[in-house]
Design a protein around this motif. Structure first.
Motif, PDB file in Angstrom:
ATOM      1  N   THR A   1     -19.342  -6.350  46.462  1.00  0.00           N
ATOM      2  CA  THR A   1     -18.208  -6.663  47.343  1.00  0.00           C
ATOM      3  C   THR A   1     -16.858  -6.495  46.652  1.00  0.00           C
ATOM      4  O   THR A   1     -15.830  -6.454  47.311  1.00  0.00           O
ATOM      5  N   VAL A   2     -16.847  -6.420  45.314  1.00  0.00           N
ATOM      6  CA  VAL A   2     -15.571  -6.193  44.630  1.00  0.00           C
ATOM      7  C   VAL A   2     -15.453  -4.699  44.333  1.00  0.00           C
ATOM      8  O   VAL A   2     -16.438  -3.964  44.334  1.00  0.00           O
ATOM      9  N   ASP A   3     -14.224  -4.262  44.070  1.00  0.00           N
ATOM     10  CA  ASP A   3     -14.007  -2.837  43.829  1.00  0.00           C
ATOM     11  C   ASP A   3     -14.167  -2.479  42.359  1.00  0.00           C
ATOM     12  O   ASP A   3     -14.536  -1.347  42.027  1.00  0.00           O
ATOM     13  N   PHE A   4     -13.895  -3.433  41.470  1.00  0.00           N
ATOM     14  CA  PHE A   4     -13.820  -3.101  40.056  1.00  0.00           C
ATOM     15  C   PHE A   4     -13.991  -4.392  39.255  1.00  0.00           C
ATOM     16  O   PHE A   4     -13.512  -5.446  39.676  1.00  0.00           O
ATOM     17  N   ILE A   5     -14.679  -4.292  38.118  1.00  0.00           N
ATOM     18  CA  ILE A   5     -14.855  -5.469  37.266  1.00  0.00           C
ATOM     19  C   ILE A   5     -14.363  -5.137  35.865  1.00  0.00           C
ATOM     20  O   ILE A   5     -14.793  -4.146  35.268  1.00  0.00           O
ATOM     21  N   LEU A   6     -13.465  -5.963  35.345  1.00  0.00           N
ATOM     22  CA  LEU A   6     -13.011  -5.811  33.960  1.00  0.00           C
ATOM     23  C   LEU A   6     -13.850  -6.749  33.096  1.00  0.00           C
ATOM     24  O   LEU A   6     -13.906  -7.956  33.359  1.00  0.00           O
ATOM     25  N   ASP A   7     -14.477  -6.198  32.082  1.00  0.00           N
ATOM     26  CA  ASP A   7     -15.330  -6.997  31.198  1.00  0.00           C
ATOM     27  C   ASP A   7     -14.566  -7.342  29.931  1.00  0.00           C
ATOM     28  O   ASP A   7     -14.255  -6.467  29.123  1.00  0.00           O
ATOM     29  N   GLY A   8     -14.272  -8.629  29.773  1.00  0.00           N
ATOM     30  CA  GLY A   8     -13.550  -9.082  28.575  1.00  0.00           C
ATOM     31  C   GLY A   8     -14.409  -9.996  27.722  1.00  0.00           C
ATOM     32  O   GLY A   8     -13.880 -10.782  26.944  1.00  0.00           O
TER      33      GLY A   8
ATOM     34  N   ALA B   1     -15.629  -1.986  33.608  1.00  0.00           N
ATOM     35  CA  ALA B   1     -14.944  -1.286  32.523  1.00  0.00           C
ATOM     36  C   ALA B   1     -14.491  -2.290  31.476  1.00  0.00           C
ATOM     37  O   ALA B   1     -14.304  -3.476  31.766  1.00  0.00           O
ATOM     38  N   ASP B   2     -14.319  -1.811  30.275  1.00  0.00           N
ATOM     39  CA  ASP B   2     -13.887  -2.640  29.149  1.00  0.00           C
ATOM     40  C   ASP B   2     -12.438  -3.093  29.367  1.00  0.00           C
ATOM     41  O   ASP B   2     -11.533  -2.260  29.493  1.00  0.00           O
ATOM     42  N   ALA B   3     -12.245  -4.407  29.396  1.00  0.00           N
ATOM     43  CA  ALA B   3     -10.929  -4.960  29.694  1.00  0.00           C
ATOM     44  C   ALA B   3      -9.890  -4.634  28.615  1.00  0.00           C
ATOM     45  O   ALA B   3      -8.688  -4.776  28.847  1.00  0.00           O
TER      46      ALA B   3
END
Ligand code: AMP
Ligand code: MG
Length: 332
Positions: A163-170, A7-9
């Motif tokens: 393996t991660v639950d969520f990624i913030l894209d900055g 998601a967009d950070a």
């Protein structure tokens, strides 16, 4: 596990969702100004254990605790007086300080040490996440242990996406190398890892030029492992003359060998290389640091026989660049 959502950070809703995951003991990859972090609540032992599993990181390698302000830094760490001017001057920013650990930090975070490494990151999304999670976030770089650190959300998704639950894209990390880690030993300040805050800047604020580089007292401080930040492709550091004379020079390598070149600025004749990454056409080490890991990853994706990296001057961020290249070049 399914591929993590990205998601967009800069979206407040994404920050709320990420903070909820952290509070519930999950793993969130998030942007910082140095590299992308793989975060979990620093106060939650089980969540921190998941970081080590996801990265396949040895439990003897302590994590950095990220906080959003001075007040919470003091809830987790007891800082020596000598550190105060550095906290004032360099936080938020790429400087990690080793402090006495308080009881809020479980030993899994510090690998059993009574000290804890703390910093305030200078990235709006990282700060917003820490504030919304209402806890410190323990976070190493979001890559499999030993590999090159991620400076873009895509790097994380490609390697740890399941393996991660969520990624913030900055977007791409502005500094591009990890934080400088400073410890205060009885003998004086020691840089445990060169990084985004130049040692010259630390010297200026501390008013002393005797800062040691590398822990001579504790050569086996966890995480000071020699081979680290490594490409799968063998890398060697070698100076190559600017006035390279193709006709006169010996062959670069075995017949048909494909070699990648990593160089600060453009070379006169780079035609014998299968691929060339120029870190800063203007020769600026800050720009070079920002693009270093992306360049290494690009070269590593080409199935080359080896990578030749030209050394840079060890001034300013050049020290951190050379530290990463040396560790990448070191044998196992
Ligand atoms: P990173 O892998 O970028 O998260 O950096 C973590 C590194 O910080 C470790 O590998 C150690 O070298 C260093 N570190 C973390 N905590 C401590 C500590 N309490 N004392 C000394 N070094 C530490
Ligand atoms: Mg790391």
């Amino acid at each position: 596990m399914a591929q993590a959502r990205i998601a967009d950070a800069s979206d407040p809703e994404a920050i709320r969702e990420a903070a909820r995951i952290i509070r519930e003991g999950g793993l969130v990859a998030f942007p910082t100004e140095t590299v992308y972090g793989l975060g979990a609540s620093a106060e939650n032992e089980a969540a921190v254990a998941r970081i080590f599993e996801a990265k396949r990181r040895p439990r003897i390698d302590p994590l950095i605790v990220h906080v959003s302000d001075m007040e919470s830094a003091r809830r987790y760490g007891v800082f020596p007086n000598a550190a105060l001017p550095l906290m004032e001057r360099f936080w938020p920013g790429p400087l990690t300080l080793v402090a006495g650990k308080t009881s809020l930090i479980p030993y899994i975070v510090t690998a059993g040490l009574d000290t804890v490494a703390v910093r305030i990151p200078a990235h709006p999304a990282a700060l917003a996440l820490i504030r919304a999670a209402k806890t410190a976030i323990a976070a190493p770089s979001a890559n499999p242990f030993g590999y090159v650190s991620p400076t873009e959300a895509e790097h994380v998704a490609g390697q740890l996406g399941d393996t991660v639950d969520f990624i913030l894209d900055g977007g791409p990390s502005a500094i591009g190398v990890e934080s400088t880690i400073l410890s205060f030993e009885t003998s004086g300040p020691v840089v445990l890892r060169a990084g985004g805050t130049p040692v010259e800047d630390l010297q200026a604020v501390l008013g002393r030029t005797d800062i040691q580089i590398g822990s001579v007292l504790r050569p086996s401080v966890p995480g000071q492992m020699k081979r680290h930040y490594s490409t799968r492709t063998p890398l060697e550091i070698r100076e190559i003359s600017e006035n390279y004379n193709a006709a006169a020079a010996p062959r670069a390598g075995k017949q048909g060998e494909r070699i990648g070149l990593l160089t600060l600025s453009l070379m006169e004749d780079a035609s014998r290389y299968a691929a060339v990454e120029i870190l800063s056409p203007a020769g600026d080490v800050r720009e070079a640091a920002a693009g270093l890991f992306r360049a290494l990853r690009r070269l590593d994706a080409l199935a080359l026989d080896r990578i030749v990296a030209r050394p840079v001057s060890e001034k300013g961020l050049g020290l951190a660049i050379m530290d990463r290249l040396r560790r990448c070049a070191a044998g196992d």
